[in-house]
Scaffold this active site. Structure first.
Site, mmCIF file in Angstrom:
data_model
loop_
_atom_site.group_PDB
_atom_site.id
_atom_site.type_symbol
_atom_site.label_atom_id
_atom_site.label_comp_id
_atom_site.label_asym_id
_atom_site.label_seq_id
_atom_site.Cartn_x
_atom_site.Cartn_y
_atom_site.Cartn_z
ATOM 1 N N GLN A 112 10.964 -8.298 -6.446
ATOM 2 C CA GLN A 112 9.608 -7.755 -6.222
ATOM 3 C C GLN A 112 8.595 -8.862 -6.501
ATOM 4 O O GLN A 112 7.781 -8.769 -7.404
ATOM 5 C CB GLN A 112 9.368 -6.557 -7.128
ATOM 6 C CG GLN A 112 10.299 -5.380 -6.826
ATOM 7 C CD GLN A 112 9.911 -4.146 -7.615
ATOM 8 O OE1 GLN A 112 8.759 -3.742 -7.646
ATOM 9 N NE2 GLN A 112 10.894 -3.557 -8.274
ATOM 10 N N LYS A 208 19.336 -10.525 8.893
ATOM 11 C CA LYS A 208 19.636 -9.146 8.517
ATOM 12 C C LYS A 208 18.372 -8.311 8.535
ATOM 13 O O LYS A 208 17.263 -8.843 8.505
ATOM 14 C CB LYS A 208 20.321 -9.105 7.146
ATOM 15 C CG LYS A 208 19.414 -9.108 5.943
ATOM 16 C CD LYS A 208 20.175 -8.922 4.636
ATOM 17 C CE LYS A 208 19.211 -9.086 3.472
ATOM 18 N NZ LYS A 208 19.818 -9.444 2.222
ATOM 19 N N ARG A 210 16.661 -4.601 6.848
ATOM 20 C CA ARG A 210 16.811 -3.480 5.897
ATOM 21 C C ARG A 210 15.944 -2.344 6.391
ATOM 22 O O ARG A 210 14.722 -2.433 6.346
ATOM 23 C CB ARG A 210 16.350 -3.892 4.498
ATOM 24 C CG ARG A 210 17.327 -4.772 3.735
ATOM 25 C CD ARG A 210 16.966 -4.762 2.253
ATOM 26 N NE ARG A 210 17.660 -5.813 1.506
ATOM 27 C CZ ARG A 210 18.891 -5.723 1.042
ATOM 28 N NH1 ARG A 210 19.603 -4.634 1.259
ATOM 29 N NH2 ARG A 210 19.428 -6.711 0.351
ATOM 30 N N THR A 239 24.147 -4.358 -4.110
ATOM 31 C CA THR A 239 25.075 -3.327 -3.614
ATOM 32 C C THR A 239 26.288 -3.949 -2.926
ATOM 33 O O THR A 239 27.269 -3.262 -2.653
ATOM 34 C CB THR A 239 24.385 -2.427 -2.579
ATOM 35 O OG1 THR A 239 24.029 -3.248 -1.454
ATOM 36 C CG2 THR A 239 23.145 -1.777 -3.145
ATOM 37 N N THR A 242 24.864 -6.878 1.804
ATOM 38 C CA THR A 242 24.541 -8.109 2.544
ATOM 39 C C THR A 242 25.805 -8.922 2.808
ATOM 40 O O THR A 242 26.066 -9.369 3.930
ATOM 41 C CB THR A 242 23.517 -8.938 1.730
ATOM 42 O OG1 THR A 242 22.340 -8.155 1.563
ATOM 43 C CG2 THR A 242 23.173 -10.250 2.416
HETATM 44 C C1 R5P Z 1 18.001 -10.780 -0.758
HETATM 45 O O1 R5P Z 1 17.018 -11.374 -0.340
HETATM 46 C C2 R5P Z 1 18.942 -11.410 -1.726
HETATM 47 O O2 R5P Z 1 18.990 -12.796 -1.573
HETATM 48 C C3 R5P Z 1 20.324 -10.817 -1.575
HETATM 49 O O3 R5P Z 1 20.793 -11.074 -0.276
HETATM 50 C C4 R5P Z 1 20.317 -9.342 -1.818
HETATM 51 O O4 R5P Z 1 19.644 -9.057 -3.008
HETATM 52 C C5 R5P Z 1 21.692 -8.761 -1.883
HETATM 53 O O5 R5P Z 1 21.572 -7.379 -2.046
HETATM 54 P P1 R5P Z 1 22.750 -6.409 -1.602
HETATM 55 O O6 R5P Z 1 23.993 -6.879 -2.260
HETATM 56 O O7 R5P Z 1 22.317 -5.047 -2.121
HETATM 57 O O8 R5P Z 1 22.807 -6.415 -0.126
#
Ligand code: R5P
Length: 337
Positions: A112, A208, A210, A239, A242
């Site tokens: 954030q 990607k 979201r 989670t 990504t």
């Molecule tokens: C996003 O900008 C971060 O660099 C990571 O890619 C992200 O926090 C990974 O989150 P998650 O495992 O939930 O996809």
């Protein structure tokens, strides 16, 4: 340990210095590992709760005139970790510590760091202000989600890079293979490019999207991974979405083996199970946050962060260059640039 390293450590020992290291409840294992590496005892402190739910903290030994380091990633029960850390900083400052350094291996709320739409807070900036108000003179952290967060502070921030440790690990593990380094999103391109250059590997990029919080979808791909070993690099796994989405897309693009690395394994929700069931062969992570036992048994390879952080403490204490830590060839030079 070679002779140069041994001589450096003897000359710049912290034994007998005024350095005191304390830990909150978020990751005591890491604080112990740092103390063991530096041959220092872990400071006595208490962090718990009053019956009404408020956090209660007490530093149980004198810190008057000491250089205090408090180890606490902002993870797990994130808000409890955060409040504990703030209260420990306040307690040390009020107890006349000479300097108070917050070692925040994982800087919680880092994602954030900007408004993505109207009427949102910038939490990373708010907490930067609060750490300083609490009494921190310096922050040591590892792989900030966005390097610009350093600029949220008006006190020194040492943002330690874990990439050289991943680099050494993969140079050996993937020796002789045709490797493509992959950024799983546009925000990670600079990190992946630097890593690809160091590995003398090619670079590919995934874009990607979201559509809702905590849900990642890989939508586009630029590069060539056909028949290659791929290495996805990111700063954190929350989670796991990504990484898993990236691996799925890379498989479709013809990658033959898929490895991944990320500094901070937050492993929220079903991340461990989902990664274990994914196309990824192995995920290397740092122990900047506690790593659950199930992850240690599965596809995760844990690389320790204690040495990097300990060497940063040593260098801060002796006013030596911290950035030189990231240049492995010069690691044991006593330069203070
Ligand atoms: C996003 O900008 C971060 O660099 C990571 O890619 C992200 O926090 C990974 O989150 P998650 O495992 O939930 O996809």
């Amino acid at each position: 340990m070679d002779a140069v390293e041994a001589e450096f450590k003897e000359r710049f020992t912290l034994e007998g210095s005024n350095v005191k290291i304390f830990s909150g409840n978020a990751h005591p294992r890491l604080a112990y590992d740092i103390c063991r590496y530096l041959n220092l005892p872990l400071g006595e402190s208490y962090a718990g709760f009053f019956k009404n739910g408020e956090t209660r903290v007490k530093i149980e030994e004198t810190v008057r005139g000491k250089d205090v380091y408090i180890v606490q990633p902002v993870c797990g029960r994130v808000n409890d970790s955060l409040v504990e850390l703030l209260l420990m900083i306040d307690a040390a400052a009020r107890a006349s510590a000479k300097n108070v350094t917050a070692i925040i291996p994982y800087y919680g709320y880092a994602k954030q760091e900007k408004k993505t739409s109207g009427r949102e807070p910038i939490a990373a900036k708010l907490f930067a202000n609060i750490y300083t108000v609490a009494g921190a003179n310096r922050i040591i952290t590892v792989d900030l989600h966005a390097a610009a967060i350093q600029g949220f502070f008006d006190i020194p921030v040492d943002n330690l890079a874990f990439a050289p440790i991943f680099h050494d690990y993969y140079m050996e593990k993937l020796e002789g293979q045709d490797v493509a380094v992959v950024s799983p999103d546009a925000g990670g391109v600079a990190r992946a490019k630097a890593f690809a250059d160091a590995m003398k590997a090619s670079l590919s990029i995934i874009f990607k999207r979201r559509n809702r919080p905590d849900h990642a979808e890989a939508i586009e791909f630029v590069g060539d991974v056909k028949g290659k070993t791929v290495l996805i690099i990111d700063d954190m796994i929350s989670t796991g979405g990504t990484m898993i989405e990236a691996a799925r897309l890379l498989k479709k693009q013809g990658a033959c083996r898929i490895y991944a690395c990320a500094t901070h394994p937050l492993l929220a929700g079903n991340a461990i199970r989902d990664i274990d069931n994914s196309d990824i062969e192995e995920v290397a992570v740092a122990d900047t946050v506690p790593i659950p036992i199930e992850a240690r048994r599965g596809k995760f390879k844990c690389l320790p962060a204690a040495q990097l952080i300990s060497e940063a403490i040593r260098r801060v204490h002796y006013n030596l260059s911290v950035s030189m830590l990231f240049d492995w060839r010069k690691k044991y030079e006593a330069n203070s640039d």
